[in-house]
Design a protein around this motif. Structure first.
Motif, short mmCIF file in Angstrom:
data_model
loop_
_atom_site.label_atom_id
_atom_site.label_comp_id
_atom_site.label_asym_id
_atom_site.label_seq_id
_atom_site.Cartn_x
_atom_site.Cartn_y
_atom_site.Cartn_z
N ARG A 1 -10.35 -14.16 -0.82
CA ARG A 1 -10.09 -13.22 0.26
C ARG A 1 -9.57 -13.94 1.50
O ARG A 1 -10.04 -15.02 1.83
CB ARG A 1 -11.37 -12.46 0.64
CG ARG A 1 -11.92 -11.59 -0.46
CD ARG A 1 -13.28 -11.00 -0.08
NE ARG A 1 -13.78 -10.13 -1.13
CZ ARG A 1 -13.46 -8.85 -1.25
NH1 ARG A 1 -12.67 -8.29 -0.36
NH2 ARG A 1 -13.93 -8.14 -2.24
N SER B 1 -8.04 -9.71 -7.57
CA SER B 1 -8.37 -8.41 -8.13
C SER B 1 -7.56 -8.18 -9.41
O SER B 1 -6.37 -8.45 -9.46
CB SER B 1 -8.06 -7.30 -7.12
OG SER B 1 -8.35 -6.04 -7.66
N ARG C 1 0.86 -1.19 0.00
CA ARG C 1 0.00 0.00 0.00
C ARG C 1 0.90 1.23 0.00
O ARG C 1 1.79 1.37 0.82
CB ARG C 1 -0.92 0.01 1.21
CG ARG C 1 -1.96 1.16 1.16
CD ARG C 1 -2.88 1.11 2.39
NE ARG C 1 -3.64 -0.11 2.44
CZ ARG C 1 -4.77 -0.33 1.75
NH1 ARG C 1 -5.23 0.61 0.93
NH2 ARG C 1 -5.41 -1.46 1.87
N SER D 1 -13.27 -14.68 -6.82
CA SER D 1 -12.55 -13.87 -5.84
C SER D 1 -11.88 -14.80 -4.84
O SER D 1 -12.24 -15.97 -4.70
CB SER D 1 -13.50 -12.93 -5.10
OG SER D 1 -14.42 -13.67 -4.31
N ALA E 1 -7.79 -2.67 -7.72
CA ALA E 1 -9.02 -2.02 -7.24
C ALA E 1 -9.38 -2.42 -5.83
O ALA E 1 -9.83 -1.62 -5.02
CB ALA E 1 -10.18 -2.33 -8.19
N ASP E 2 -9.20 -3.71 -5.49
CA ASP E 2 -9.63 -4.23 -4.20
C ASP E 2 -8.43 -4.80 -3.48
O ASP E 2 -7.89 -5.84 -3.87
CB ASP E 2 -10.71 -5.30 -4.39
CG ASP E 2 -11.32 -5.76 -3.07
OD1 ASP E 2 -10.72 -5.54 -2.02
OD2 ASP E 2 -12.43 -6.35 -3.13
N ALA E 3 -7.99 -4.13 -2.42
CA ALA E 3 -6.76 -4.53 -1.73
C ALA E 3 -6.89 -5.89 -1.06
O ALA E 3 -5.88 -6.56 -0.81
CB ALA E 3 -6.38 -3.48 -0.69
N GLN E 4 -8.10 -6.33 -0.73
CA GLN E 4 -8.28 -7.57 0.00
C GLN E 4 -8.53 -8.77 -0.91
O GLN E 4 -8.52 -9.91 -0.44
CB GLN E 4 -9.44 -7.43 0.99
CG GLN E 4 -9.25 -6.34 2.03
CD GLN E 4 -7.93 -6.49 2.78
OE1 GLN E 4 -7.58 -7.57 3.24
NE2 GLN E 4 -7.18 -5.39 2.88
N ASP E 5 -8.77 -8.54 -2.19
CA ASP E 5 -9.06 -9.63 -3.10
C ASP E 5 -7.79 -10.01 -3.85
O ASP E 5 -7.25 -9.24 -4.63
CB ASP E 5 -10.15 -9.21 -4.11
CG ASP E 5 -10.61 -10.37 -4.98
OD1 ASP E 5 -10.06 -11.48 -4.84
OD2 ASP E 5 -11.53 -10.15 -5.79
#
Length: 575
Positions: free
Chosen positions: A124, A114, A89, A122, A107-111
């Protein structure tokens, strides 16, 4: 910090030695399109530094910036710290490190999927208490998989995610040993790809598909298993060319050239280049003398039956340089005790072998890698059956030809520093010991841990509870600080880091003061900038250790051995 970048395409030499700024250790590495990216971790693993190294110029360029924070990485000691996904990040934006060695936004830091990977599914990460879970599936669906529970096995991890919609995990949930699992992200269906008599030691991924292709086990002998027809063809070729079980260290872009090792073969060239297209093997000759690839040794593996009928595995590495002389023996005790000696010779081991010392490694009870039940056997045996495991292993090892039972030393780090000092005068009349990062007052060490964790520490059940009088008295009687007179005349080299947050430096200072009061021949080295394990100063530690052991054990001396003389000249490459 120095690393070597290998030119595999032509010259059979190390291309160059590259110096990276700052301290720490290499934690992950992977090949990018035309360069190699390295991640170096100093004191804080949450703030890694990523370097792109150009093999042609030996120049290292840092890709990370100040303030970058690690979000996730698919990496584990069991896949050689290679990774198939690395995410940071930066100023609020999640970035992935691509195979080309560039950071790109996601786009999605937890996927983990992504960006359109994983076939539209997905994936996670979900932390629930002491359990690690992963949720996967198409939009609106979540298949839950528990990867590791409270037992926290070494190497439990997500290994890789393939574009076809499968993820590969190491897990010991509902099994005694670590297994390699394949999971369909769409349905959650799980398949076991590999499981053995011991934990999986390493997994090698295909360099382009990221599919697991090789799995290595190490129980009483090293075994590599191929998971594909192509892998089986290459494994057969490597065994034929190297005359022993290979270890696949790295695979270059395009997957034509592999860096391989043969840990059990006494060749001068420990690292070799395998041309997968032609199934040919050639040696790498190191440039300069800092890399100790010219050291040769033999490996002996055995087990000994110990307390309770437990079979304890051990390994002995004997340098061929001893010739027809007997070698002094250094017993290299691993820490933990929930760590394991894998049979791989470390750079520190190579230094000691090169100095003329034989080495004994013991996976006493409590060691990882042999199943949960074996690991649990250390409970309340830190100064009991574990000592007997070491004593019996040492006794059996000394029956091997070429080892001098009158010249023995112990080395240990953390738990094994405690163990090494307790063995002095018990298991064997060792001449000296080298210890670092150890605790020497066991009840005080456990009391400190209880205070730090508000009682949530497994040390109580493993080492004892100092709040119970009988257990405290037993722990005090076993603590090196309380029995320092037992080795008052034994030379000891003692290291500790002033920034150690696992075992406070006050333990080492108090123990050193007690030994000095008894006029013990002690050398105490306190390293101001080091933490537990002295990871940033291992070269200092091994240099001082080698000098100390040479004075104590005198490897140049030695009586004639019954074994025949063997040449220290090994072939450049296997025939």
């Amino acid at each position: 910090m120095a690393v070597w970048i290998t030119d595999v395409s032509g010259a059979d030499r190390w291309s160059s030695e590259v110096h990276l700024p700052g301290g720490g250790r290499i934690l992950w590495s992977f090949w990018a399109a035309q360069r190699r990216a390295l991640i170096v971790v100093a004191q804080d693993q949450s703030t890694p530094r990523v370097f792109s190294v150009d093999p042609a110029t030996s120049q290292a360029t840092e890709l990370t910036r100040g303030g970058d924070r690690l979000v996730m990485s698919l990496a584990s000691p069991v896949n050689g710290y290679r990774f198939s996904r690395f995410r940071i990040r930066r100023e609020g934006q999640a970035l992935d490190l691509t195979p080309e060695g560039e950071f790109v936004p996601v786009a999605d830091a937890q996927d983990l999927c992504s960006g359109g990977a994983c076939g539209g599914n997905s994936l996670r990460f979900i932390q629930r208490g002491q359990e690690q879970r992963y949720g996967s599936g198409p939009p609106g669906v979540e298949n839950l998989l528990v990867v590791n529970a409270a037992d926290r096995r070494q190497g439990t991890a997500l290994m890789s995610v393939a574009s076809e919609g499968r993820a590969f995990f190491l897990s010991s949930v509902e099994r005694d040993r670590l297994g390699l699992l394949s999971v369909s992200l769409a349905t959650g269906k799980t398949e076991t790809l590999a499981e053995g008599e011991s934990d999986i030691l390493s997994v090698v991924l295909h360099s382009t598909t990221l599919m697991p292709e090789f799995v290595e086990f190490d129980d009483r002998s090293r075994v590599v298993k191929a998971l594909s027809d192509e892998g089986r063809r290459h494994l057969a070729a490597l065994r034929r060319l190297g005359h022993s079980e290979p270890r696949i260290v790295d695979r270059a872009p395009g997957d034509r050239y592999w860096l391989v090792a043969f840990p059990d073969a006494p060749y001068t060239a420990r690292l070799m280049i395998y041309d997968a297209s032609q199934q040919r093997l050639r040696a790498i000759r190191p440039v300069g003398t800092r890399y100790r690839g010219s050291v040769t040794w033999t490996t002996s593996r055995d087990v000994v039956r110990s307390v309770g009928g437990i079979e304890v595995p051990f390994l002995v590495f004997t340098p061929l340089s001893c010739g027809d002389r007997t070698c002094p023996l250094v017993v290299r005790l691993h820490g933990g005790p929930a760590v394991r000696d894998s049979g791989e010779v470390s750079p520190e081991d190579q230094t000691l072998l090169g100095a003329g010392f034989a080495l004994l490694h013991i996976n006493y009870r409590g060691s990882r890698g042999f199943g949960k039940q074996y690991e649990l056997l250390d409970r309340k045996q830190w100064f009991g059956a574990i000592e007997e495991d070491v004593a019996r292993s040492l006794e059996k090892a000394l029956r091997l030809p070429g080892l001098d039972g009158d010249r023995v030393a112990f080395t240990g780090t953390s738990f094994s520093a405690f163990l090494a000092l307790n063995l002095l005068g018990k298991a064997h009349s060792a001449r000296c010991a080298v210890v670092d990062s150890g605790f020497y007052d066991l009840p005080e060490f456990v009391r400190t841990s209880i205070a730090k964790t508000q009682g949530n520490t497994d040390l109580i059940e493993r080492a004892g509870d100092p709040r119970i009088d009988a257990e405290r008295q037993a722990m005090e009687a076993a603590s090196p600080i309380g029995r320092s007179l037992a080795f008052a005349k034994t030379p000891i080299l003692l290291f500790h880091g002033a920034k150690d947050t696992t075992v406070d430096v006050s333990q080492a200072r108090a123990f050193a003061a007690r030994l000095q009061a008894h006029a013990n021949p002690l050398t105490y080295v306190e390293l101001a900038d080091e933490g537990h394990g002295l990871t940033g100063a291992r070269q200092v530690v091994i240099d001082k250790t080698t000098t100390f052991l040479a004075a104590c054990l005198r490897p140049a001396q030695g009586l004639s051995s019954s074994r025949p003389r063997r040449s220290s000249e090994a072939p450049d490459s296997p025939r």
